[in-house]
Design an enzyme around this catalytic site. Structure first.
Site, PDB file in Angstrom:
ATOM      1  N   GLU A 190      -3.195  -0.058  -9.788  1.00 40.68           N
ATOM      2  CA  GLU A 190      -2.103   0.892 -10.023  1.00 40.68           C
ATOM      3  C   GLU A 190      -0.816   0.121 -10.314  1.00 40.68           C
ATOM      4  O   GLU A 190      -0.436  -0.777  -9.563  1.00 40.68           O
ATOM      5  CB  GLU A 190      -1.930   1.785  -8.798  1.00 40.68           C
ATOM      6  CG  GLU A 190      -3.176   2.629  -8.520  1.00 40.68           C
ATOM      7  CD  GLU A 190      -3.089   3.392  -7.220  1.00 40.68           C
ATOM      8  OE1 GLU A 190      -2.829   4.602  -7.259  1.00 40.68           O
ATOM      9  OE2 GLU A 190      -3.279   2.769  -6.156  1.00 40.68           O
ATOM     10  N   HIS A 248      -1.004  -2.486  -7.378  1.00 39.43           N
ATOM     11  CA  HIS A 248      -1.792  -2.186  -6.181  1.00 39.43           C
ATOM     12  C   HIS A 248      -3.282  -2.145  -6.483  1.00 39.43           C
ATOM     13  O   HIS A 248      -3.729  -1.421  -7.369  1.00 39.43           O
ATOM     14  CB  HIS A 248      -1.360  -0.844  -5.585  1.00 39.43           C
ATOM     15  CG  HIS A 248      -2.124  -0.483  -4.353  1.00 39.43           C
ATOM     16  ND1 HIS A 248      -3.043   0.538  -4.329  1.00 39.43           N
ATOM     17  CD2 HIS A 248      -2.127  -1.037  -3.113  1.00 39.43           C
ATOM     18  CE1 HIS A 248      -3.570   0.614  -3.121  1.00 39.43           C
ATOM     19  NE2 HIS A 248      -3.045  -0.330  -2.364  1.00 39.43           N
ATOM     20  N   SER A 301       0.812  -1.217   0.000  1.00 41.16           N
ATOM     21  CA  SER A 301       0.000   0.000   0.000  1.00 41.16           C
ATOM     22  C   SER A 301       0.844   1.265   0.000  1.00 41.16           C
ATOM     23  O   SER A 301       0.465   2.270  -0.593  1.00 41.16           O
ATOM     24  CB  SER A 301      -0.913   0.015   1.231  1.00 41.16           C
ATOM     25  OG  SER A 301      -1.744  -1.097   1.272  1.00 41.16           O
ATOM     26  N   ASN A 334      -3.517   5.933  -2.457  1.00 45.69           N
ATOM     27  CA  ASN A 334      -3.185   6.101  -1.049  1.00 45.69           C
ATOM     28  C   ASN A 334      -2.464   7.409  -0.750  1.00 45.69           C
ATOM     29  O   ASN A 334      -2.457   7.850   0.404  1.00 45.69           O
ATOM     30  CB  ASN A 334      -2.382   4.903  -0.549  1.00 45.69           C
ATOM     31  CG  ASN A 334      -3.290   3.717  -0.272  1.00 45.69           C
ATOM     32  OD1 ASN A 334      -4.396   3.883   0.221  1.00 45.69           O
ATOM     33  ND2 ASN A 334      -2.837   2.521  -0.608  1.00 45.69           N
TER      34      ASN A 334
END
Length: 286
Positions: free
Chosen positions: A156, A144, A123, A195
């Site tokens: 991603e 991700h 993450s 994130n």
């Protein structure tokens, strides 16, 4: 050179790892899921069964037994060497602790065929912090996923300076093939796009409640009304599961460690881990 991905191994069968494995199997790929113990695999079996039910309810393409067939087709194992022996792609979704990831990749590099691509679902960690432990930095990158992959279907893709462009493109193509929307990053950024936006929001929400300024319900209500968002930050945390944000906070600076201590004492130590445990910041019916 054409890179073909057909056999996929997912390392880690937690909330997101199980979803990645299921979505990949649902999309027609040969999937093996690995975890460290029989207890972990038993929990994974329960998650996969529940995912099949969720797909039947929420995914139109899951009709005619496809969801149940996908669940049944996922091979579960605690044998890392066997799990990756014929893998074209390994997606790692283990705890967000750098040392654990580095050690895992050292073992993985010994067992996987030379052709195998490694992708971390980390993450917040940079793939450059891991690449030298893989034994194949040219075949390593980040992939991700967002939680609830069948609904929030971004993937991603972020390489390092060593990632082979053909490997990068093969993973972009794979993400599209399993129903994701590939989000291509041009260079490394801790937290990727999602994130980098989300983690500061979640941390700010926790700081408000940990500091005694407002209860989680009030923070969420403010965010939903003020922005029109369907859920608030504490609802998002319950969806993610509190273990992942705890690990991120515990391995960050002093402010993050203080939030981690608050999260641990008030929630994690009491078994309040989020939706998966039936209670986090909110309580959930079975």
């Amino acid at each position: 050179m054409t890179i073909e991905i057909r056999k996929v191994t997912v390392l880690g069968t937690g909330v997101l790892g199980s979803q990645i494995a299921f979505q990949t199997a649902f999309s027609g790929f040969d999937v093996t899921a690995y975890d460290i113990s029989d207890d972990a695999l038993a929990a994974a079996g329960d998650r996969i069964t529940k995912l099949a039910a969720t797909y039947r309810d929420e995914v139109p393409a899951a009709a005619d037994g496809k969801a149940d067939k996908s669940a049944a087709g996922i091979a579960l194992t605690t044998d890392l060497a066997a799990a990756v022996a014929d893998a074209d792609l390994v997606i790692e979704a283990i705890p967000e602790v750098l040392a654990i990831k580095q050690e895992t990749y050292q073992r993985l590099g010994e067992f996987a065929p030379e052709r195998t691509i490694f992708a971390t679902n980390s993450s917040t960690l940079l793939p450059s912090d891991i690449k030298d432990f893989t034994g194949r930095p040219d075949k390593f990158l980040a992939l991700h996923f967002a939680n609830l992959v069948w609904k929030y279907n971004t993937a991603e893709v972020m390489g390092t300076s060593d990632t082979d462009p053909e490997v990068y493109q093969a993973v972009v193509d794979f993400a599209a093939a399993i129903g994701m929307v590939p989000i291509e990053l041009h260079k490394e950024k801790a937290g990727y796009v999602l994130n980098s936006l989300l983690v500061p929001l979640l941390n700010a929400a926790m700081a408000l409640s940990a500091g005694g300024y407002a209860e989680p319900e009030a923070v969420d209500k403010t965010w939903r009304i003020g922005t029109g968002a369907p859920v608030g930050p504490f609802q998002i945390l319950d969806i993610i599961g509190l273990t992942t944000p705890y690990n991120i906070l515990a391995n960050s600076g002093e402010d993050g460690q203080q939030l981690a201590a608050w999260l641990k004492a008030n929630y994690i130590d009491k078994g309040k881990l989020g939706i998966a445990s039936g209670e986090g910041f909110y309580r959930y019916s079975a």
